[in-house]
Write a protein that holds these residues in place. Structure first.
Motif, PDB file in Angstrom:
ATOM      1  N   TYR A   1       0.126   6.379   5.578  1.00  0.00           N
ATOM      2  CA  TYR A   1       0.829   5.170   5.149  1.00  0.00           C
ATOM      3  C   TYR A   1       2.326   5.251   5.431  1.00  0.00           C
ATOM      4  O   TYR A   1       2.947   4.243   5.771  1.00  0.00           O
ATOM      5  CB  TYR A   1       0.567   4.889   3.668  1.00  0.00           C
ATOM      6  N   VAL A   2       2.913   6.421   5.328  1.00  0.00           N
ATOM      7  CA  VAL A   2       4.330   6.606   5.666  1.00  0.00           C
ATOM      8  C   VAL A   2       4.517   6.396   7.169  1.00  0.00           C
ATOM      9  O   VAL A   2       5.437   5.691   7.600  1.00  0.00           O
ATOM     10  CB  VAL A   2       4.822   7.999   5.223  1.00  0.00           C
ATOM     11  N   SER A   3       3.627   6.964   7.975  1.00  0.00           N
ATOM     12  CA  SER A   3       3.727   6.842   9.436  1.00  0.00           C
ATOM     13  C   SER A   3       3.586   5.397   9.902  1.00  0.00           C
ATOM     14  O   SER A   3       4.226   4.980  10.861  1.00  0.00           O
ATOM     15  CB  SER A   3       2.661   7.693  10.120  1.00  0.00           C
ATOM     16  N   SER A   4       2.747   4.635   9.202  1.00  0.00           N
ATOM     17  CA  SER A   4       2.534   3.233   9.588  1.00  0.00           C
ATOM     18  C   SER A   4       3.636   2.324   9.060  1.00  0.00           C
ATOM     19  O   SER A   4       3.693   1.147   9.412  1.00  0.00           O
ATOM     20  CB  SER A   4       1.177   2.743   9.081  1.00  0.00           C
ATOM     21  N   GLY A   5       4.509   2.851   8.194  1.00  0.00           N
ATOM     22  CA  GLY A   5       5.604   2.057   7.659  1.00  0.00           C
ATOM     23  C   GLY A   5       5.246   1.293   6.388  1.00  0.00           C
ATOM     24  O   GLY A   5       6.070   0.532   5.877  1.00  0.00           O
TER      25      GLY A   5
END
Length: 63
Positions: free
Chosen positions: A30-34
């Protein structure tokens, strides 16, 4: 000297895992996807706690 209670807004992955109950891999996704805001400081990554709270609230069941 007055000590003020300062609300922590940026937390580590282990703290975010304990707070949300999500695994490291799921949080990372979820962090990587923003979808959850984060900041890299040197080699450390900090997760924006208000962003994590909002993310969890959006997915909370209204049943």
């Amino acid at each position: 000297m007055l000590k003020e209670n300062i609300a922590q807004e940026w937390i580590s992955y282990p703290d975010a895992e304990r707070y949300s109950g999500l695994s490291h891999t799921t949080l990372w996704r979820y962090v990587s996807s923003g979808e959850i805001k984060s900041a890299r400081v040197g080699r450390s990554v900090r997760i924006h706690l208000p962003s994590l709270r909002e993310f969890m609230e959006e997915r909370a069941s209204s049943k």
